[in-house]
Motif scaffolding. Structure first.
Motif, short mmCIF file in Angstrom:
data_model
loop_
_atom_site.label_atom_id
_atom_site.label_comp_id
_atom_site.label_asym_id
_atom_site.label_seq_id
_atom_site.Cartn_x
_atom_site.Cartn_y
_atom_site.Cartn_z
N PHE A 430 0.84 -1.21 0.00
CA PHE A 430 0.00 0.00 0.00
C PHE A 430 0.86 1.25 0.00
O PHE A 430 0.57 2.21 -0.72
CB PHE A 430 -0.96 0.01 1.20
N ILE A 431 1.92 1.25 0.79
CA ILE A 431 2.81 2.41 0.82
C ILE A 431 3.36 2.69 -0.57
O ILE A 431 3.47 3.84 -1.00
CB ILE A 431 3.95 2.18 1.83
N ALA A 432 3.66 1.62 -1.32
CA ALA A 432 4.22 1.77 -2.66
C ALA A 432 3.16 2.04 -3.73
O ALA A 432 3.51 2.28 -4.88
CB ALA A 432 5.00 0.51 -3.02
N GLY A 433 1.87 1.98 -3.35
CA GLY A 433 0.81 2.15 -4.34
C GLY A 433 0.76 1.01 -5.32
O GLY A 433 0.46 1.21 -6.51
N ALA A 434 1.02 -0.22 -4.84
CA ALA A 434 1.11 -1.39 -5.72
C ALA A 434 0.04 -2.42 -5.39
O ALA A 434 0.26 -3.62 -5.55
CB ALA A 434 2.49 -2.02 -5.60
N VAL A 435 -1.12 -1.97 -4.92
CA VAL A 435 -2.20 -2.89 -4.54
C VAL A 435 -3.04 -3.24 -5.76
O VAL A 435 -3.41 -2.37 -6.55
CB VAL A 435 -3.08 -2.27 -3.44
N ALA A 436 -3.37 -4.53 -5.90
CA ALA A 436 -4.29 -5.00 -6.92
C ALA A 436 -5.55 -5.55 -6.24
O ALA A 436 -5.57 -5.71 -5.00
CB ALA A 436 -3.65 -6.08 -7.79
N THR A 437 -6.57 -5.84 -7.02
CA THR A 437 -7.82 -6.32 -6.43
C THR A 437 -7.67 -7.66 -5.73
O THR A 437 -8.51 -8.04 -4.91
CB THR A 437 -8.91 -6.42 -7.50
N VAL A 438 -6.60 -8.40 -6.05
CA VAL A 438 -6.40 -9.72 -5.45
C VAL A 438 -5.44 -9.68 -4.26
O VAL A 438 -5.20 -10.71 -3.63
CB VAL A 438 -5.86 -10.72 -6.50
N SER A 439 -4.90 -8.52 -3.94
CA SER A 439 -3.84 -8.45 -2.93
C SER A 439 -4.30 -8.93 -1.56
O SER A 439 -3.63 -9.75 -0.92
CB SER A 439 -3.31 -7.02 -2.82
N VAL A 440 -5.42 -8.42 -1.08
CA VAL A 440 -5.84 -8.72 0.29
C VAL A 440 -6.09 -10.20 0.48
O VAL A 440 -5.62 -10.81 1.45
CB VAL A 440 -7.11 -7.91 0.64
N GLU A 441 -6.82 -10.82 -0.43
CA GLU A 441 -7.23 -12.21 -0.24
C GLU A 441 -6.19 -13.23 -0.69
O GLU A 441 -6.16 -14.36 -0.17
CB GLU A 441 -8.55 -12.46 -0.96
N HIS A 442 -5.35 -12.88 -1.65
CA HIS A 442 -4.49 -13.89 -2.24
C HIS A 442 -2.99 -13.60 -2.11
O HIS A 442 -2.18 -14.48 -2.41
CB HIS A 442 -4.83 -14.08 -3.72
N GLU A 443 -2.61 -12.40 -1.70
CA GLU A 443 -1.19 -12.06 -1.64
C GLU A 443 -0.73 -11.67 -0.24
O GLU A 443 0.43 -11.88 0.10
CB GLU A 443 -0.88 -10.92 -2.62
N TRP A 444 -1.61 -11.09 0.54
CA TRP A 444 -1.20 -10.60 1.85
C TRP A 444 -1.37 -11.68 2.92
O TRP A 444 -2.35 -12.43 2.91
CB TRP A 444 -2.01 -9.37 2.25
N ASP A 445 -0.45 -11.71 3.84
CA ASP A 445 -0.55 -12.56 5.02
C ASP A 445 -1.22 -11.75 6.12
O ASP A 445 -0.62 -10.84 6.69
CB ASP A 445 0.84 -13.02 5.46
N LEU A 446 -2.48 -12.07 6.39
CA LEU A 446 -3.24 -11.30 7.38
C LEU A 446 -3.12 -11.89 8.78
O LEU A 446 -3.79 -11.40 9.71
CB LEU A 446 -4.72 -11.24 6.97
N SER A 447 -2.30 -12.92 8.96
CA SER A 447 -2.22 -13.57 10.26
C SER A 447 -1.75 -12.64 11.39
O SER A 447 -2.11 -12.88 12.56
CB SER A 447 -1.31 -14.80 10.18
N PRO A 448 -0.95 -11.58 11.10
CA PRO A 448 -0.60 -10.69 12.21
C PRO A 448 -1.79 -9.95 12.82
O PRO A 448 -1.68 -9.38 13.91
CB PRO A 448 0.37 -9.70 11.56
N ILE A 449 -2.94 -9.92 12.12
CA ILE A 449 -4.13 -9.26 12.67
C ILE A 449 -4.75 -10.21 13.67
O ILE A 449 -5.30 -11.26 13.30
CB ILE A 449 -5.13 -8.89 11.57
N ALA A 450 -4.70 -9.88 14.93
CA ALA A 450 -5.17 -10.78 15.98
C ALA A 450 -6.69 -10.88 15.97
O ALA A 450 -7.39 -9.93 15.59
CB ALA A 450 -4.70 -10.26 17.34
N PRO A 451 -7.23 -12.02 16.42
CA PRO A 451 -8.68 -12.13 16.58
C PRO A 451 -9.19 -11.05 17.52
O PRO A 451 -8.50 -10.65 18.46
CB PRO A 451 -8.88 -13.53 17.17
N ALA A 452 -10.39 -10.58 17.27
CA ALA A 452 -10.97 -9.53 18.12
C ALA A 452 -11.12 -10.04 19.54
O ALA A 452 -11.60 -11.15 19.78
CB ALA A 452 -12.31 -9.09 17.56
N ALA A 453 -10.69 -9.23 20.49
CA ALA A 453 -10.79 -9.61 21.90
C ALA A 453 -12.22 -9.42 22.39
O ALA A 453 -12.92 -8.52 21.94
CB ALA A 453 -9.84 -8.76 22.74
N PRO A 454 -12.68 -10.25 23.33
CA PRO A 454 -14.02 -10.04 23.90
C PRO A 454 -14.07 -8.68 24.57
O PRO A 454 -13.14 -8.31 25.30
CB PRO A 454 -14.16 -11.16 24.93
#
Length: 584
Positions: A430-454
């Protein structure tokens, strides 16, 4: 146009339009379903009327009820917002035939663009490139299979009516073709009332770039530049910005000119958006949204033009006071959609009560919200809560401001996409302005986003005073009462964090509230980890509930049409050896 304007919508867009009408000195009429009886935006209207029950088909999508309220309230005009009936040619025609002003394009333009196949034909006539695809609707898997054989996988099966990523399924191999076709049709019927679909070649790594158009009733058209909406999940936008980063000026001009040709081809008036896919220096017409877009604020900030005010002025017959040379993009704006979704659970919709809402502020930060503290987000509608928009002298300044704003924003009671935005805005792509429509679901590792806490129990007085509503003859009136309800207990709230596997061994439970639209297994069926067990619709989106392990289906507790709460049992899977023993 001086009489009351009926706003045929809900949420943040209803609030946005109500404010614009007030600024113009126009009286307003709001409408609401039973689920929205205590909605915060209703207080911004001069008058408010009950439409009907919570299901959209019985309220916000019911033309007759809307027209009855409009006549009863003496409305002179109707603004549809976005979603619901905003792109219904039938509704637009019914409004004008009832003698009211339709704040939108003519019904004929909505028809031409609302059917994506006729939109593709209009774009072709306007010499605007389109993605290779079928030109007729189909429900035949063999037609889809033949197209895939000719063009290769992946392909996209798309609803011919509507937008917002609903009714769109990507098929990457022959195995899931028929299920994808059925799923696209179900979503299209649920979201738009029509199930026709068509097939397109699926571009592998495109960007989503769109052009904002304004057209008056005197033959004047201008575009307000482009927006980049490539940061998406499930083909629905999460972050939008204007202008698009790293877009060649020649491509920008060509895209803007093409959008104006398409708008002129269909006799467009009002505000509309031509959407394009852009890949490897080429752009292809995707669709035209004949309404206001969720992301319109970023264009407003970089152009200094109020698009909703232009909608009102154009509908009143005023000419555009702009020429194309008057449109100059200054600075950069980025918008983050704050949705009630659990990011770590594949962006599962998560309706519930907002126990705390503290929006960010500061220079260059704009918040368009549809929630307040104490508001319960219904499961019957989409998950959008608010939009946080930042403006800066350049893209990096806007990015940093938006990141700080998302870090400052505070929401308690429901999981939201704020954690995703904090992650995405700091991502190197995103900083580089290089995002495509498939980036979030197929290219990015979202595991650092922790599950929502109660959430923790909220503090404060145990018996706060509240304002509730009553209806007298279908008209909304506010009354103040003394509310003796206590805060939900922490044990009850903790249920929002429960796993999809709970209860007894092998019991698969509902990850969210919703409606079962399909069961894919029966008792005795063998299943493997990852197999789809049931399809659950929540907040207008289909969600696949899958098997967590190999085994044999021992019990199916739900069927199509059943409404389920979070944690409700859906399917029980016995281990293969246990199932064999029980039959021995």
């Amino acid at each position: 146009m001086q009489g009351p304007v009926l706003v045929a919508n809900r949420g943040e867009i209803a609030w946005r339009v109500l404010r614009a009408c007030r600024e113009r000195g126009l009286p307003t009429v709001a409408v609401y379903s039973e689920a929205d009886r205590d909605a915060p935006w209703l207080a911004a209207a001069d008058d408010a009327h009950l439409l009907g029950p919570a299901p959209a088909a019985e309220s916000y999508l019911d033309t007759e009820r809307l027209l009855a309220v409009a006549r009863r309230a003496g409305a002179e005009a109707v603004h549809p917002g976005y979603g619901f009936l905003s792109e219904s040619a039938e509704f637009a025609r019914a409004v004008t035939e009832a003698g009211m002003v339709w704040i939108g394009p003519p019904a004929e333009a909505i028809e031409a663009m609302g059917d994506k196949l006729s939109a593709r034909a209009a774009a072709t006539t306007a010499e605007c490139p389109v993605v290779p695809g079928t030109m007729e609707p189909t429900d035949d898997p063999e037609v889809v299979r033949a197209f895939a054989e000719q063009h290769g996988f992946p392909i996209a099966i798309k609803a011919a009516h509507g937008g917002g990523g609903r009714g769109l399924k990507v098929v990457r191999d022959p195995v899931g073709l028929e299920d994808a076709l059925e799923g696209a049709q179900r979503e299209a019927v649920a979201a738009f009332g029509r199930g026709e679909v068509y097939v397109e070649r699926y571009l592998r790594r495109p960007r989503h770039v769109e052009i904002q158009v304004l057209a008056d009733h005197h033959g004047h058209l201008v575009h307000l530049g482009e927006r980049d909406c490539s940061t998406q999940r499930r083909h629905q936008k999460l972050i939008e910005e204007a202008p698009a980063p790293h877009l060649d000026p020649a491509v920008r001009d060509a895209m803007g000119t093409a959008a104006l040709r398409v708008a002129r081809e269909v006799g467009y008036t009002g505000a509309g958006t031509c959407e394009f896919l852009y890949e490897d220096g080429e752009f292809f017409f995707l669709e035209m949204n004949t309404r206001l877009q969720v992301e319109h604020p970023v264009t407003e900030l970089v152009t200094g033009q109020d698009i909703v005010q232009w909608q009102l002025r154009i509908a009143a017959g005023e000419p555009l006071e702009l020429t194309q040379s008057d449109v100059v993009l200054r600075g950069h704006a980025i918008e983050a959609r704050v949705n009630a979704e659990h990011v770590a659970a594949s962006f599962a919709p998560s309706p519930g009560r907002v126990t705390r809402w503290s929006p960010p502020g500061g220079p260059g930060v704009r918040v368009d919200a549809g929630v307040v503290t104490g508001w319960a987000i219904p499961r019957d509608y989409d998950s959008l809560m608010a939009k946080i928009v930042a403006y800066g002298a350049d893209r990096e300044e806007a990015r940093r401001k938006l990141l700080a704003a998302c870090e400052e924003a505070l929401v308690e009671g429901v999981p939201t996409t704020l954690d995703f935005h904090r992650f995405a805005l700091a991502h190197e792509d995103f900083i580089a302005g290089a995002v495509a429509t498939v980036s979030v679901e197929h290219e990015w590792d979202l595991s650092p986003i922790a599950p929502a806490a109660p959430p923790e129990p909220s503090e404060g007085p145990a018996r706060p005073s509240r304002t509730l509503t009553v209806e007298v003859g279908g008209r909304r009136l506010d009354v103040s009462v003394f509310d003796d309800r206590s805060t939900p207990s922490s044990s009850r709230r903790r249920a929002t964090a429960r796993s999809a596997v709970g209860g007894g061994p092998g019991e698969v439970t509902a990850p969210m509230q919703g409606t079962i639209t399909k069961t894919s297994v029966a008792v005795g069926d063998p299943v493997h980890a990852g197999d789809v067990l049931v399809v659950l619709e929540a907040m207008k989106m289909e969600n696949h509930v899958t098997a967590p392990r190999d085994g044999v289906v021992e019990r199916v507790a739900v069927g199509p049409g059943d409404h389920v709460d979070l944690g409700a049992p859906l399917v029980t899977i016995a281990a293969e050896e246990a199932a064999s023993a029980s039959h021995a």
